[in-house]
Scaffold this motif. Structure first.
Motif, PDB file in Angstrom:
ATOM      1  N   TYR A 183       1.031  -1.556   0.293  1.00 65.63           N
ATOM      2  CA  TYR A 183       0.152  -0.207   0.005  1.00 65.63           C
ATOM      3  C   TYR A 183       1.161   1.061  -0.339  1.00 65.63           C
ATOM      4  O   TYR A 183       0.207   2.265   0.066  1.00 65.63           O
ATOM      5  N   LEU A 184       2.432   1.039   0.302  1.00 62.98           N
ATOM      6  CA  LEU A 184       2.878   2.160   0.086  1.00 62.98           C
ATOM      7  C   LEU A 184       3.124   2.829  -1.225  1.00 62.98           C
ATOM      8  O   LEU A 184       3.650   3.792  -1.865  1.00 62.98           O
ATOM      9  N   CYS A 185       2.869   1.801  -2.616  1.00 68.53           N
ATOM     10  CA  CYS A 185       2.988   1.990  -3.949  1.00 68.53           C
ATOM     11  C   CYS A 185       1.527   2.683  -4.246  1.00 68.53           C
ATOM     12  O   CYS A 185       0.379   2.782  -3.482  1.00 68.53           O
ATOM     13  N   LEU A 186       2.144   3.668  -4.576  1.00 66.43           N
ATOM     14  CA  LEU A 186       0.816   5.343  -5.211  1.00 66.43           C
ATOM     15  C   LEU A 186       0.409   4.419  -6.396  1.00 66.43           C
ATOM     16  O   LEU A 186      -1.046   5.400  -6.294  1.00 66.43           O
ATOM     17  N   CYS A 241       4.978  11.385 -11.142  1.00 61.90           N
ATOM     18  CA  CYS A 241       3.307  10.961  -9.601  1.00 61.90           C
ATOM     19  C   CYS A 241       3.569  12.391  -9.005  1.00 61.90           C
ATOM     20  O   CYS A 241       4.678  12.458  -8.391  1.00 61.90           O
ATOM     21  N   CYS A 242       1.995  13.006  -8.013  1.00 62.93           N
ATOM     22  CA  CYS A 242       2.145  13.924  -7.577  1.00 62.93           C
ATOM     23  C   CYS A 242       2.393  13.819  -6.201  1.00 62.93           C
ATOM     24  O   CYS A 242       1.625  14.480  -4.993  1.00 62.93           O
ATOM     25  N   GLY A 243       1.707  12.863  -6.024  1.00 61.69           N
ATOM     26  CA  GLY A 243       1.654  12.133  -4.528  1.00 61.69           C
ATOM     27  C   GLY A 243       0.037  11.666  -4.851  1.00 61.69           C
ATOM     28  O   GLY A 243      -0.131  11.255  -3.245  1.00 61.69           O
ATOM     29  N   SER A 244      -0.903  12.253  -5.049  1.00 61.61           N
ATOM     30  CA  SER A 244      -2.267  12.279  -4.631  1.00 61.61           C
ATOM     31  C   SER A 244      -2.960  10.773  -5.279  1.00 61.61           C
ATOM     32  O   SER A 244      -3.354  10.248  -3.992  1.00 61.61           O
ATOM     33  N   ALA A 245      -2.318   9.697  -6.091  1.00 60.75           N
ATOM     34  CA  ALA A 245      -3.280   8.307  -6.343  1.00 60.75           C
ATOM     35  C   ALA A 245      -3.971   8.150  -5.434  1.00 60.75           C
ATOM     36  O   ALA A 245      -3.933   6.995  -4.825  1.00 60.75           O
ATOM     37  N   GLY A 246      -5.248   8.836  -6.126  1.00 59.01           N
ATOM     38  CA  GLY A 246      -6.140   7.976  -6.023  1.00 59.01           C
ATOM     39  C   GLY A 246      -6.479   8.381  -4.724  1.00 59.01           C
ATOM     40  O   GLY A 246      -6.967   9.994  -3.979  1.00 59.01           O
ATOM     41  N   ILE A 247      -6.414   7.315  -3.049  1.00 59.67           N
ATOM     42  CA  ILE A 247      -7.162   8.541  -1.560  1.00 59.67           C
ATOM     43  C   ILE A 247      -5.869   7.728  -1.029  1.00 59.67           C
ATOM     44  O   ILE A 247      -4.853   8.027   0.462  1.00 59.67           O
ATOM     45  N   TYR A 248      -4.274   7.726  -1.498  1.00 59.80           N
ATOM     46  CA  TYR A 248      -3.366   7.503  -0.963  1.00 59.80           C
ATOM     47  C   TYR A 248      -3.064   8.815  -0.424  1.00 59.80           C
ATOM     48  O   TYR A 248      -2.292   9.067   0.764  1.00 59.80           O
ATOM     49  N   ASN A 249      -3.294   9.914  -0.842  1.00 59.36           N
ATOM     50  CA  ASN A 249      -3.059  11.607   0.253  1.00 59.36           C
ATOM     51  C   ASN A 249      -4.148  11.500   1.777  1.00 59.36           C
ATOM     52  O   ASN A 249      -3.014  12.498   2.278  1.00 59.36           O
ATOM     53  N   ILE A 250      -4.734  10.396   1.904  1.00 60.85           N
ATOM     54  CA  ILE A 250      -5.488  10.594   2.728  1.00 60.85           C
ATOM     55  C   ILE A 250      -4.551   8.856   3.584  1.00 60.85           C
ATOM     56  O   ILE A 250      -4.582   9.578   4.485  1.00 60.85           O
ATOM     57  N   TYR A 281      -0.497   9.841   4.066  1.00 63.78           N
ATOM     58  CA  TYR A 281      -0.431  11.294   3.907  1.00 63.78           C
ATOM     59  C   TYR A 281       1.197  11.557   3.836  1.00 63.78           C
ATOM     60  O   TYR A 281       1.193  12.237   3.655  1.00 63.78           O
ATOM     61  N   GLU A 282       2.044  11.044   5.134  1.00 67.26           N
ATOM     62  CA  GLU A 282       3.426  12.176   5.203  1.00 67.26           C
ATOM     63  C   GLU A 282       4.059  11.490   3.539  1.00 67.26           C
ATOM     64  O   GLU A 282       4.131  12.531   3.436  1.00 67.26           O
ATOM     65  N   MET A 283       3.838  10.139   2.838  1.00 60.33           N
ATOM     66  CA  MET A 283       4.548  10.280   2.380  1.00 60.33           C
ATOM     67  C   MET A 283       4.455  11.142   0.917  1.00 60.33           C
ATOM     68  O   MET A 283       5.064  11.663   0.220  1.00 60.33           O
ATOM     69  N   SER A 284       2.809  11.666   0.913  1.00 58.00           N
ATOM     70  CA  SER A 284       2.665  12.244  -0.436  1.00 58.00           C
ATOM     71  C   SER A 284       2.959  13.650   0.449  1.00 58.00           C
ATOM     72  O   SER A 284       3.063  13.761  -0.910  1.00 58.00           O
ATOM     73  N   MET A 285       2.417  14.014   0.796  1.00 58.97           N
ATOM     74  CA  MET A 285       3.267  15.494   1.129  1.00 58.97           C
ATOM     75  C   MET A 285       4.216  15.866   0.967  1.00 58.97           C
ATOM     76  O   MET A 285       4.543  16.654   0.832  1.00 58.97           O
ATOM     77  N   GLN A 286       5.412  14.386   1.009  1.00 57.86           N
ATOM     78  CA  GLN A 286       6.460  14.530   1.262  1.00 57.86           C
ATOM     79  C   GLN A 286       6.764  14.644  -0.610  1.00 57.86           C
ATOM     80  O   GLN A 286       7.360  15.893  -0.857  1.00 57.86           O
ATOM     81  N   ILE A 287       6.514  13.480  -1.430  1.00 57.06           N
ATOM     82  CA  ILE A 287       6.209  13.962  -2.654  1.00 57.06           C
ATOM     83  C   ILE A 287       6.107  15.253  -3.532  1.00 57.06           C
ATOM     84  O   ILE A 287       6.211  15.830  -4.512  1.00 57.06           O
ATOM     85  N   LEU A 288       4.761  15.777  -2.856  1.00 59.26           N
ATOM     86  CA  LEU A 288       3.925  16.601  -3.653  1.00 59.26           C
ATOM     87  C   LEU A 288       4.810  18.162  -2.701  1.00 59.26           C
ATOM     88  O   LEU A 288       4.688  18.328  -3.705  1.00 59.26           O
ATOM     89  N   LEU A 346      -5.405  17.440  -9.839  1.00 52.34           N
ATOM     90  CA  LEU A 346      -5.931  17.858  -9.788  1.00 52.34           C
ATOM     91  C   LEU A 346      -6.189  18.946  -8.302  1.00 52.34           C
ATOM     92  O   LEU A 346      -5.795  19.936  -7.673  1.00 52.34           O
ATOM     93  N   LEU A 347      -7.015  17.949  -7.440  1.00 53.38           N
ATOM     94  CA  LEU A 347      -7.382  18.421  -6.221  1.00 53.38           C
ATOM     95  C   LEU A 347      -6.110  18.477  -5.394  1.00 53.38           C
ATOM     96  O   LEU A 347      -5.817  19.378  -4.341  1.00 53.38           O
ATOM     97  N   GLN A 348      -5.004  17.717  -5.893  1.00 48.31           N
ATOM     98  CA  GLN A 348      -3.529  17.140  -4.520  1.00 48.31           C
ATOM     99  C   GLN A 348      -2.930  18.931  -5.680  1.00 48.31           C
ATOM    100  O   GLN A 348      -1.868  19.153  -4.447  1.00 48.31           O
ATOM    101  N   MET A 349      -2.494  19.031  -6.707  1.00 45.79           N
ATOM    102  CA  MET A 349      -2.115  20.242  -6.958  1.00 45.79           C
ATOM    103  C   MET A 349      -2.827  21.556  -5.995  1.00 45.79           C
ATOM    104  O   MET A 349      -1.677  22.935  -5.800  1.00 45.79           O
TER     105      MET A 349
END
Lengths: 483, 418
Positions: B56-59, B347-356, B359-366, B389-392
């Motif tokens: 699940y760490l995979c985006l 990848c921007c780190g959004s990846a479906g519900i990955y940013n939920i 969260y930490e990894m997603s924000m690092q990537i963002l 779009l939401l992530q950006m």
């Protein structure tokens, strides 16, 4: 084994985050890019500084824990598989480019720097680091140094060892040592720098590298030549060099490889041709143009059916893509792809290619050959399936015979991949038993407790394959013997 | 198993992988994950919590598929691995409340999603969002959700949504093509206006656009989360709905949904009848960018004097191979200065519900992504997928660029120039 005490000592050095020993983490450091080899480490340690790395080695040395240094694990000789357990010591965090010295034309950087990133950084200031191993987009410079990596520009520019001027290394006992440096001339004592290049992690761990740089060439041109006969292609390589032209790149693809590349990439390769050469020259614009004209002429004289000079950068990239597509195309054919590394003096190239084809037929295995024709460095590549034990046995026999054939032609068992575990049993064929003994004594001097990358380079077991010559027919075959 | 075996462990995927780049750990790389899958398949490793976390760490961005010389279908491998994890868990425990809520109770029901939209609109209209922020009520929400919701635009009111015309006809008749707009689930609730904009752009390009009844969520989120049964159910309903509509093309504006729609046939391995129907459906699926690039160029009436950069949707670029078309479309807008983004297809780190969920990894990537975005000095960063779009939008807020820079869906920008 890593005892409880050793574990907590190591954690106190690198911190919990960089000491890994959960089942999944151990599992993913049990392999590298070499097919057929896998073994579990007892721990993975990722130090963040030379001081941490030195402390890790001291602990390991005191406690007799094996150390397997590792970069990105892209090597093809099983060099980073922890055959006898112990610690996989990952150097990826030591990845800073510390200096690009434009006055001395050197770069100094950590061993974890990715080769392609070094290229980019020095090219940004008009400089050039020529070695370009196929895996350069991910391989680390530390790994390149450990294996003395080659690449497509070996013919004109040489390989990693020709560019490494200085190293900082940590001995297994923990001492930090500086050898070589920025001096163009330096004959103070044995050349320990060169000794470390290609030492495959069996002597010490490199923690800083100083490399020689060249001015970036102004111009580059790419050309392709197709041949109806293998020998004509090989003779072209010899003739070009005999005419005192050294191209940057001279790559070779045989018909079997061309078939597979065409099947996959559909780039319009002429499949009725037996071989193709891909040639690149760089330098000043006028020199490049003059060389390419002369090379084209030689190609035609030696029987090339078609010679084409790329007219645009895009066309050049397209031609190079054919060569780069070779491995990818081959890899899609069967589950297991074994890329080998037999090398001969370039005057024996044609004979070697013919030997490979004969041997593939004899053992009924599928082998395509491509490689760095200009260096005599061939990559006979076998498409097989590791689950088919019987076929794998035939593949091993075929490769053994290929190495023997290369040796007979005055070649070597590996041109750029290293000995590792994959070719340990053939080392004495190349360097002789006195050579092996001397090398072992050198290792002993660096690594008295034998913790550095055990099982690599030197075959450990007493049972090994030796060559038995059958004098009547003059050809060699291998058989197993008690040594 | 054969597909796992095709991985030759060359490591070419490593530099393409955002989580490997962030962590430097083999277990966070595609090669590592495939090795772990192989370990589980060969019963050398258990499908335990650690394995689950690694899967699940995979985006799921599939940048590794583009990089892979051996053509390993990584995306479907990781989906299968997650299925294994979920089915192992189902045997031992009931799924978590949130998973159940999301996958069983909400996504399959368009009307429930609409109700959620209405609630969200109501909350926004009543100023609850700012009230909640002021009173500290936000602290009650989990941090990822609380932060992400600040990026949500004003959603369409129920009244606006009721005004939608089921069919929009072009000026020229007969229309060049009859297309059914795949409205998506989240897209149609949170980004209703982008769907309307997409329809207007397609109409301008000479298409008749239908909002086909009875379509549902594409099932991509289910499939990515190992809920294959739910995904298959949704796929069947969509195939039926569009079969009956008689449209020439099924057009979508969400890279993630589009990639799933184009892979429906892979979901029906053991069902020849549905597999054939899925293949017929798949043949009609186009991303809006892809279709627009095939149609005669749109004559825009307005000039937009702005600097624009483009962040690829992973599932559009790596999943569907659509890279040039959106860039060409952006360049075709009068007045727009197009600037290429460094590592745009990472990848921007959004990846479906990955940013939920991560969260930490997603924000690092963002945050890394936003560094590249800022370097372009663009006024607008354009994406082609609602999640991105939401992530950006969130990234623009995080980087303190609000007011100086906008994040827009490509169809919104095209629509502005019509």
């Amino acid at each position: 084994m890593v005892s409880k005490e050793a574990r907590s000592e190591l954690i106190s050095v690198v911190g919990e985050k960089w000491f890994l020993d959960s089942p999944n983490e151990l599992y993913v450091y049990s392999y590298d890019a070499t097919p057929l080899y896998q073994a579990m480490p007892d721990a993975v340690v990722i130090p963040g500084s030379v001081e941490e790395l030195s402390a890790v080695l001291r602990i390991a040395n005191q406690r007799g824990i094996n150390i397997v240094p590792r970069g990105s694990g892209t090597n093809l000789c099983g060099g980073t598989v922890p055959l006898e357990g112990g610690i996989v010591l990952n150097i990826n965090r030591l990845n800073k480019i510390k200096e690009i010295d434009q006055d001395n034309l050197t770069a100094t950087f950590g061993p974890g720097v990715i080769t392609a990133d070094l290229h980019k950084a020095v090219e940004a200031v008009g400089l050039f680091y020529p070695p370009d191993p196929g895996s350069m987009r991910i391989s680390t410079m530390g790994g390149n140094v450990a294996e003395c990596a080659g690449g497509m520009r070996g013919l004109k520019y040489g390989v990693t060892k020709d560019y490494i001027m200085g190293l900082e290394m940590v001995l297994p006992t923990g001492e930090i040592l500086q050898v070589g440096g920025k001096n163009a001339k330096d004959v103070a004592g044995y050349d320990l720098t060169k000794l470390l290049v290609g030492s495959e992690g069996t002597l010490a761990v490199v923690t800083e590298i100083t490399a020689k740089l060249l001015p970036l060439p102004d111009a580059k041109q790419t050309m392709v030549a197709y041949y109806r006969s293998l020998t004509d292609a090989a003779r072209t390589v010899q003739r070009v060099i005999a005419n005192r032209i050294i191209p940057a790149t001279m790559e070779f693809l045989d018909n079997a490889t061309m078939q597979v590349v065409e099947d996959f990439a559909r780039i319009g390769l002429p499949l009725d041709m037996e071989a193709m050469l891909l040639i690149e020259q760089d330098g000043s614009q006028s020199q490049v143009e003059r060389d390419m004209e002369r090379i084209a002429e030689i190609c035609r004289q030696e029987g090339a059916a078609e010679v084409r000079l790329a007219q645009t950068a895009d066309e050049a990239a397209g031609l190079m893509a054919a060569r780069r597509a070779a491995l990818s195309a081959l890899a899609r054919m069967r589950p297991t792809t074994i890329l080998e590394d037999a090398t001969v003096p370039r005057s024996r190239l044609a004979e070697m290619v013919e030997q490979v084809n004969r041997i593939a037929k004899k053992y009924d295995v599928q082998i395509c050959t491509f490689g760095h024709a200009g260096d005599g460095n061939l990559h006979p590549t076998c498409m097989t399936d590791e689950r088919d034990k019987e076929e794998i046995h035939r593949v091993e026999q075929a490769f053994e015979e290929i190495f023997l054939a290369a040796m007979k032609l005055g070649g070597t068992i590996t041109g750029e991949h290293g000995v590792g575990v994959a070719k340990a049993k053939y080392l004495d064929l190349r360097v002789g038993s006195a050579g092996v003994e001397l090398m072992k004594r050198i290792k002993q001097a660096f690594d008295p407790n034998g913790i550095m990358n055990p099982g690599k380079m030197f075959a450990k077991d007493t049972r090994r394959r030796v060559v038995v010559k059958s004098c009547e027919c003059g050809h060699e075959h291998a058989t197993e013997h008690e040594a | 198993m054969d597909e796992i075996m095709n991985c030759m462990q060359c490591g070419f995927c490593l530099p393409a992988c955002p989580t490997y780049r962030e962590t430097g750990k083999e277990s966070a790389s595609p090669r590592g994950r495939i090795a772990l899958m192989k370990g589980v398949a060969e019963q050398k490793l258990p499908a335990d919590d650690e394995f689950e976390q690694n899967m699940y760490l995979c985006l799921g961005c599939r940048a590794c598929e583009t990089a892979c010389p051996a053509g390993v279908p990584y995306g479907s491998l990781v989906e299968t691995a997650r299925e294994v994890v979920e089915s192992t868990k189902k045997q031992s425990e009931s799924p978590s409340f949130v998973r159940k809520l999301i996958f069983e109770k909400v996504f399959p029901y368009p009307e429930r999603l609409q109700t959620l939209g209405t609630l969200l609109w109501g909350a926004q209209a009543a100023g609850l969002q700012s009230l909640a922020q002021k009173t500290g009520l936000m602290k009650l929400l989990p941090r990822p959700m609380a932060e992400m919701q600040q990026a949500v635009d004003r959603v369409a009111s129920p009244m606006e949504r009721r005004k939608r015309e089921p069919v929009m006809k072009p000026e020229t008749s007969p229309p060049a093509l009859r297309i059914g707009l795949f409205t998506g689930c989240i897209m149609d609730v949170m980004f209703y206006e982008i769907n309307q904009a997409t329809a207007r752009v397609l109409v301008k390009a000479g298409c008749e656009v239908m909002f086909v009844d009875n379509q549902v969520c594409c099932g991509a989120l289910h499939a990515h989360a190992g809920e294959k049964d739910g995904a298959v159910e949704l796929a069947k309903r969509n195939i039926e709905a569009f079969e009956q509509s008689g449209v020439d093309y099924v057009v979508n504006n969400a890279g993630g949904c589009g990639a799933a729609l184009k892979e429906y046939h892979h979901w029906f391995h053991d069902d020849p009848e549905w597999k054939q129907r899925a293949l017929n459906f798949v043949a009609k699926v186009r991303d809006a960018n892809e279709l627009l690039a095939e149609l005669p160029e749109i004559t825009f009436t307005k000039s937009l004097a702005m600097r624009v950069t483009y962040q690829d949707s992973c599932h559009l670029a790596h999943g569907q191979g659509v890279r040039n078309q959106p860039r060409q479309l952006l360049r075709s807008i009068p007045g727009v200065e197009y600037l290429e983004l460094n590592r745009a297809d990472s990848c921007c780190g959004s990846a479906g519900i990955y940013n939920i969920t991560n969260y930490e990894m997603s924000m690092q990537i963002l945050d890394e992504k936003m560094d590249d975005v800022q370097e372009t000095k663009a006024d607008v960063v354009v994406t082609s997928n609602p999640g991105c779009l939401l992530q950006m939008k969130h990234g623009v807020n995080r980087a303190g660029l609000a007011g100086r820079m906008e994040a827009l869906h490509i169809m919104e920008l095209l629509d502005r120039a019509l």
